[in-house]
Design a protein around this motif. Sequence first.
Motif, PDB file in Angstrom:
ATOM      1  N   ALA A 178      58.739 132.490 -46.025  1.00  0.00           N
ATOM      2  CA  ALA A 178      59.759 132.130 -47.008  1.00  0.00           C
ATOM      3  C   ALA A 178      59.536 130.715 -47.527  1.00  0.00           C
ATOM      4  N   LEU A 179      59.191 129.785 -46.635  1.00  0.00           N
ATOM      5  CA  LEU A 179      58.905 128.424 -47.066  1.00  0.00           C
ATOM      6  C   LEU A 179      57.633 128.376 -47.894  1.00  0.00           C
ATOM      7  N   GLN A 180      56.651 129.181 -47.527  1.00  0.00           N
ATOM      8  CA  GLN A 180      55.424 129.252 -48.316  1.00  0.00           C
ATOM      9  C   GLN A 180      55.736 129.683 -49.753  1.00  0.00           C
ATOM     10  N   SER A 181      56.637 130.645 -49.901  1.00  0.00           N
ATOM     11  CA  SER A 181      57.017 131.104 -51.238  1.00  0.00           C
ATOM     12  C   SER A 181      57.703 129.992 -52.014  1.00  0.00           C
ATOM     13  N   ALA A 182      58.548 129.233 -51.320  1.00  0.00           N
ATOM     14  CA  ALA A 182      59.246 128.134 -51.974  1.00  0.00           C
ATOM     15  C   ALA A 182      58.269 127.052 -52.425  1.00  0.00           C
ATOM     16  N   VAL A 183      57.309 126.719 -51.561  1.00  0.00           N
ATOM     17  CA  VAL A 183      56.320 125.701 -51.906  1.00  0.00           C
ATOM     18  C   VAL A 183      55.467 126.170 -53.078  1.00  0.00           C
ATOM     19  N   GLN A 184      55.102 127.448 -53.090  1.00  0.00           N
ATOM     20  CA  GLN A 184      54.330 127.981 -54.208  1.00  0.00           C
ATOM     21  C   GLN A 184      55.124 127.892 -55.505  1.00  0.00           C
ATOM     22  N   LEU A 185      56.423 128.184 -55.420  1.00  0.00           N
ATOM     23  CA  LEU A 185      57.286 128.078 -56.591  1.00  0.00           C
ATOM     24  C   LEU A 185      57.314 126.635 -57.104  1.00  0.00           C
ATOM     25  N   ILE A 186      57.401 125.683 -56.182  1.00  0.00           N
ATOM     26  CA  ILE A 186      57.415 124.271 -56.561  1.00  0.00           C
ATOM     27  C   ILE A 186      56.101 123.890 -57.242  1.00  0.00           C
ATOM     28  N   HIS A 187      54.981 124.320 -56.676  1.00  0.00           N
ATOM     29  CA  HIS A 187      53.676 123.984 -57.256  1.00  0.00           C
ATOM     30  C   HIS A 187      53.474 124.630 -58.624  1.00  0.00           C
ATOM     31  N   ASP A 188      54.052 125.798 -58.808  1.00  0.00           N
ATOM     32  CA  ASP A 188      53.903 126.484 -60.089  1.00  0.00           C
ATOM     33  C   ASP A 188      54.813 125.901 -61.173  1.00  0.00           C
ATOM     34  N   HIS A 189      55.913 125.260 -60.757  1.00  0.00           N
ATOM     35  CA  HIS A 189      56.921 124.827 -61.731  1.00  0.00           C
ATOM     36  C   HIS A 189      57.375 123.382 -61.522  1.00  0.00           C
TER      37      HIS A 189
END
Length: 280
Positions: A178-189
């Motif tokens: 879940a944190l990995q998904s959040a970090v990916q979201l941050i890096h994408d946006h």
Amino acid sequence: MMPFLLAENANVNKPLPLYVFCVGNHEQKEIDRRKSGYPAHQLFLTRSGKGMFRMNDGRELTLKKRSVLLLPANTGHEYRPDESEDVWDLGFVAFSGATAADLLQQMDELVLSALEVTNFDALWHQLEAIWHVINLGSEHAYEASKRMYDMLLTLMEGKYPVGQASKKVYPADQPNPALQSAVQLIHDHYDERLLLSNVAGATGYSIQHFHRLFVANYGVTPQQYILQLRMRRSLQLFEEQPGITVDRVADILGMDTSYFIRMFKRTYGVTPKQYAKGHS
């Protein structure tokens, strides 16, 4: 994406037997021949797309999706993406130190081979973890060194599995999905107006619980992490595009110009204009 990070002063004060030189991932473009190779050992990971490495001796290695390549220091090479494939998303970490050569000797069968490993996701998570540690600054060099060693062990384990008991090396070092998904979201946006509620919602956690988990795993708040990411990206923009204006950099980062100038000076001790002038 994880913008290129150089591990500044990682091995200056107290020499480490193994230390990280640089780390990151990006859409890989063609690299002209490096006749003398790179000054540190490199581990490459392909998350999507495909590319070709060509060594000075004529050997060609194709690095496909979910495969890795361990390239020794000072090995002449060039590489380019396969234009018929998707974007070549290439992750990399370079490392050196007194024990690095011995480690590569122990991993001789894995060196200069395009390997499809069974635990690619674990390796990618470890690459991200190293990036996060380096992003926190040179005072975390010891932690980066430990994580680099763990990553090399995981690489060996993926090629030579030794049973169920060792399928995960130090699992506590790997953030939860879940944190990995959040970090990916941050890096994408990161260049957009990211609301903490939206990022937390992507994990399925409440804002308060997500905030606690993020700080526990990465040592900074989500807001601080986004700011660090923007500041690092601004340095890249000034170095990659000489003459770019401060207003343009702030716009690319999704920041108000006055706020960007204030945060840049707080982070680096000089204004963006002073920094750009010194690197033009």
